[in-house]
Write an enzyme that holds these catalytic residues in place. Structure first.
Site, PDB file in Angstrom:
ATOM      1  N   ARG A 156       1.018  -1.371  -0.143  1.00 43.52           N
ATOM      2  CA  ARG A 156      -0.280   0.362  -0.363  1.00 43.52           C
ATOM      3  C   ARG A 156       1.001   1.305   0.104  1.00 43.52           C
ATOM      4  NH1 ARG A 156      -3.459  -2.177   4.912  1.00 43.52           N
ATOM      5  NH2 ARG A 156      -1.956  -3.130   4.880  1.00 43.52           N
ATOM      6  N   TYR A 186      32.898  32.223  -1.542  1.00 41.63           N
ATOM      7  CA  TYR A 186      33.545  30.203  -1.264  1.00 41.63           C
ATOM      8  C   TYR A 186      34.869  29.966  -0.598  1.00 41.63           C
ATOM      9  CZ  TYR A 186      34.751  25.398  -2.680  1.00 41.63           C
ATOM     10  OH  TYR A 186      34.489  24.139  -2.345  1.00 41.63           O
TER      11      TYR A 186
HETATM   12  C1  UD1 Z   1      -1.572  -7.525  10.774  1.00 39.34           C
HETATM   13  C2  UD1 Z   1      -2.315  -7.965  11.367  1.00 39.34           C
HETATM   14  C3  UD1 Z   1      -4.471  -7.096  11.974  1.00 39.34           C
HETATM   15  C4  UD1 Z   1      -3.316  -5.962  12.867  1.00 39.34           C
HETATM   16  C5  UD1 Z   1      -2.383  -5.632  11.758  1.00 39.34           C
HETATM   17  C6  UD1 Z   1      -1.733  -4.368  12.583  1.00 39.34           C
HETATM   18  C7  UD1 Z   1      -2.176 -10.485  10.692  1.00 39.34           C
HETATM   19  C8  UD1 Z   1      -2.613 -11.590   9.809  1.00 39.34           C
HETATM   20  N1  UD1 Z   1      -2.595  -9.417  10.923  1.00 39.34           N
HETATM   21  O1  UD1 Z   1      -1.703  -7.159   9.406  1.00 39.34           O
HETATM   22  O2  UD1 Z   1      -5.050  -8.003  12.954  1.00 39.34           O
HETATM   23  O3  UD1 Z   1      -4.452  -5.832  12.644  1.00 39.34           O
HETATM   24  O4  UD1 Z   1      -1.243  -6.390  11.410  1.00 39.34           O
HETATM   25  O5  UD1 Z   1      -0.967  -3.594  11.755  1.00 39.34           O
HETATM   26  O6  UD1 Z   1      -0.977 -10.659  11.901  1.00 39.34           O
HETATM   27  N2  UD1 Z   1       5.461  -9.188   7.480  1.00 39.34           N
HETATM   28  C9  UD1 Z   1       6.816 -10.731   7.916  1.00 39.34           C
HETATM   29  N3  UD1 Z   1       6.636 -11.637   6.947  1.00 39.34           N
HETATM   30  C10 UD1 Z   1       4.908 -11.502   5.925  1.00 39.34           C
HETATM   31  C11 UD1 Z   1       3.934 -11.103   5.876  1.00 39.34           C
HETATM   32  C12 UD1 Z   1       3.965  -9.903   7.317  1.00 39.34           C
HETATM   33  O7  UD1 Z   1       7.747  -9.796   7.949  1.00 39.34           O
HETATM   34  O8  UD1 Z   1       4.932 -12.774   5.453  1.00 39.34           O
HETATM   35  C13 UD1 Z   1       5.545  -8.242   8.330  1.00 39.34           C
HETATM   36  C14 UD1 Z   1       5.517  -6.727   7.631  1.00 39.34           C
HETATM   37  O9  UD1 Z   1       6.840  -6.725   7.505  1.00 39.34           O
HETATM   38  C15 UD1 Z   1       4.902  -5.935   8.693  1.00 39.34           C
HETATM   39  C16 UD1 Z   1       4.280  -6.630   9.844  1.00 39.34           C
HETATM   40  O10 UD1 Z   1       4.688  -7.727   9.180  1.00 39.34           O
HETATM   41  O11 UD1 Z   1       5.775  -5.098   9.499  1.00 39.34           O
HETATM   42  C17 UD1 Z   1       2.646  -6.915   9.965  1.00 39.34           C
HETATM   43  O12 UD1 Z   1       2.294  -7.280   8.180  1.00 39.34           O
HETATM   44  P1  UD1 Z   1       1.740  -6.356   7.328  1.00 39.34           P
HETATM   45  O13 UD1 Z   1       1.020  -6.930   5.837  1.00 39.34           O
HETATM   46  O14 UD1 Z   1       1.741  -4.919   7.731  1.00 39.34           O
HETATM   47  O15 UD1 Z   1      -0.130  -6.911   8.368  1.00 39.34           O
HETATM   48  P2  UD1 Z   1      -1.944  -6.122   8.153  1.00 39.34           P
HETATM   49  O16 UD1 Z   1      -2.084  -6.915   6.813  1.00 39.34           O
HETATM   50  O17 UD1 Z   1      -1.534  -5.252   8.187  1.00 39.34           O
HETATM   51 CA    CA Z   2      -0.073  -3.345   9.404  1.00 42.01          CA
END
Ligand code: UD1
Ligand code: CA
Length: 598
Positions: free
Chosen positions: A139, A493
């Site tokens: 996003r 300068y």
């Molecule tokens: C996640 C939570 C959601 C919460 C939200 C808060 C899950 C399934 N959902 O959703 O409940 O409300 O955060 O902001 O956890 N990341 C990894 N590896 C992956 C996927 C993600 O390291 O395979 C890391 C991302 O870099 C990030 C964090 O995990 O820092 C969260 O990932 P993101 O995709 O932002 O999760 P959300 O969909 O926002």
């Molecule tokens: Ca998030």
């Protein structure tokens, strides 16, 4: 009609966000984080950023008409759930997509607040952190991992890691994957308390946690798990959260918050008893569940024993086909284990940054926090809302910071320093009582006490001003030392120059330090007077107390106390204008006789 010549006074700063490799300069609000930037995030050379925000819009909520949130208590403990009025006023403002401008309220009333502690102060257990930083963050619409984007002078992920250190974790493991090397550099890999785990394929937050399992072998304490996209999170909040977890004795505690527009976040689903039963992601939620306004913030504290083994049971059987960390809640609940929830009142602090709007809002909140700290410590900010000071900057008492100022990186300002309107100060040390007049750009410089710089001066790296030195308007310096009480007040300068004390550098003086291949030094000893419009062709030395006549080009060393002049001798041609000047020429064209003498 004569048209007035409009003179360009100050050059625009070059290098706006065009070239991605060098785009971390101010003004480029959305500067893509570069590898160089990531490197710069190491403690020694702090990173420069610039997220300037001017709209007064609420975080995540465009909030057309703020309305007080109706209040329907259904549970005795909810009375303390909606404190922190100011923050909640922002967080509970109806979003634009809300039906009739108001989101359904049932869930707010139905969410119990924080319970009072049950267990007596839990025994000290080792606390480790696990930061999830392998995702890309679609996003953001960026080619760079979301976690690399700078927020108030630091890559996003670094804020999170610093917060865990501030909360007293013994060790932090950061899971990297997308742009792993850059993220690792952004975190800073010099600290022995930080380790990295690698998630090759981003199969979800639960999978990311499992990728780090090996690093927790033999650990019997608690694991503080954090999403990497929480730049505004404060160590104090983490401490309170961990204390809550320990005093409640549940194997898993979530940090939650209540917001009026919960879109995009995982919702906390509670059973009739008010117990946390599971978390449902937006994509998997029923309309009823979507109406829940209590969200999961991506901050968890888990007993190691209740983490890895149960989490392995999570499947990819969901709308996104990912292994969700959030499934752990349902798994533990199903096993009859309690899951506690700690409701944090300040939503802005604990909302994950997913897009550029939230990035700007997070930066603004960090700048505001820094401004408040500084004001509490006796620094005047003329307009805190338009002042952008990075977290690590220190400023002494009775200093005054005028509007539109950015102070970045590892800058340290003494007492009674004044920074004028619209200036940028990066990685610079400024001594007591020094003054920077408006519109200066100063990076990597050291100013001693009682110096005065500007307006419109550009001090580049390795500029050193000794006590009482002065740099005036349209002066550029680089790798130059200006001794005590010396002055270069106009249009000059000075590069690769060593200048002694009580030297006067006249207007328009240029050190010609570059011969097309190499740079050379100019040495100007104490008490030298350099007349205006002089060019000093390096390498060259002006010895103590020498004088340089205005307009000279100096190519060889000048002895002590000597006057050096290198310009054509002036010749006055008497009566020249009458005979050859424009009037005489016009008269000659008309055939007039030469005019009589008066
Ligand atoms: C996640 C939570 C959601 C919460 C939200 C808060 C899950 C399934 N959902 O959703 O409940 O409300 O955060 O902001 O956890 N990341 C990894 N590896 C992956 C996927 C993600 O390291 O395979 C890391 C991302 O870099 C990030 C964090 O995990 O820092 C969260 O990932 P993101 O995709 O932002 O999760 P959300 O969909 O926002
Ligand atoms: Ca998030």
């Amino acid at each position: 009609m004569t048209r007035k010549a409009t003179k360009k006074v100050a050059k625009r700063p070059k290098a706006r966000a065009r070239a991605p490799r060098r785009a971390s300069r101010p003004g480029s609000a959305a500067a893509p984080p570069t590898r160089a930037q990531a490197v710069a995030a190491r403690p020694a050379a702090a990173i420069r950023t610039s997220v300037t925000v001017s709209q007064g819009d609420a975080f995540r909520h465009p909030a057309p008409v703020p309305r007080p949130a109706p209040h329907r208590p259904t549970h005795p403990s909810m009375h303390h759930a909606t404190n922190s009025a100011a923050n909640h006023a922002a967080a509970l403002t109806p979003g634009p997509g809300a039906p009739n401008g108001v989101w359904p309220l049932r869930p707010v009333g139905a969410i119990p607040g924080n319970d009072p502690p049950t267990a007596r102060g839990a025994a000290r257990r080792e606390l480790l952190a696990l930061v999830l930083a392998a995702g890309l963050g679609k996003r953001m619409q960026s080619k760079w991992s979301k976690l690399l984007h700078p927020v108030a002078g630091r890559p996003m992920v670094r804020h999170v890691v610093e917060a865990t250190k501030g909360a007293g974790v013994a060790r932090a493991v950061v899971v990297v994957g997308n742009q792993a090397e850059e993220v690792r550099l952004a975190v800073g890999d010099l600290d022995k308390r930080i380790a990295f785990a690698f998630q090759k394929e981003q199969l979800g937050t639960g999978h990311a946690v499992l990728c780090a399992e090996r690093q927790f072998q033999g650990h019997t304490g608690d694991v503080l798990i954090l999403n990497g996209d929480l730049p505004a999170l404060r160590p104090e909040t983490l401490r309170a959260f961990v204390a809550y977890h320990r005093s409640h004795g549940a194997p898993l505690t979530l940090l939650t918050t209540v917001i009026t527009d919960p879109r995009g976040y995982g919702r906390v689903v509670r059973n009739y008893g008010g117990e946390v039963a599971r978390i449902v992601e937006e994509a998997d939620a029923s309309p009823d569940e979507r109406a829940t306004q209590e969200i999961n913030c991506g901050i968890y504290c888990v007993d190691s024993a209740a983490l890895f083994r149960p989490l392995r049971r999570a499947t990819r059987d969901n709308a996104q086909g990912e292994i969700y960390l959030t499934d752990l809640v349902g798994i533990l609940h199903h096993e009859g284990k309690a899951v506690a929830a700690y409701r944090h009142p300040d939503a802005v602090e604990v909302l994950g940054v997913n897009d550029r709007r939230e990035l700007a809002a997070a930066a603004r909140s960090l700048y505001r926090r820094k401004a408040e700290t500084l004001m509490a410590e006796g620094v005047s900010l003329v307009d805190p809302a338009s002042t952008y000071i990075d977290a690590e900057v220190t400023i002494g008492r009775d200093s005054i910071i005028e509007p539109g100022v950015m102070i970045q990186g590892a800058s340290r300002l003494g007492t009674e320093v004044r920074i004028g309107l619209g200036s940028r100060i990066a990685d610079t040390v400024i001594g007591d009582g020094s003054e920077v007049l408006p519109y200066c750009v100063i990076a990597g410089a050291r100013l001693a006490s009682g110096c005065r710089v500007g307006p419109f001066a550009h001090l580049r790296p390795d500029t050193t001003l000794d006590d009482g030195a002065r740099i005036g308007n349209f002066v550029e310096t680089k790798k130059t030392r200006l001794g005590r009480g010396s002055k270069a007040n106009h249009l000059t300068y000075l590069g690769d120059a060593e200048i002694g004390r009580d030297v006067n550098i006249g207007a328009g003086t240029i050190t010609c330090n570059y011969d097309g291949v190499e740079k050379h030094r100019t040495v100007i000893e104490d008490e030298v007077f350099v007349g205006s419009d002089s060019t000093l062709v390096a390498p060259v030395r002006l010895r103590r107390g020498s004088f340089i006549g205005a307009g000279s080009t100096i190519t060889t060393d000048v002895p002590s106390q000597a006057l050096a002049l290198s310009r054509a001798r002036q010749e006055n041609k008497e009566g020249w204008a009458k005979r050859f000047g424009p009037v005489a020429r016009r008269d000659a064209q008309r055939g007039d006789k030469p005019r009589k003498k008066r």
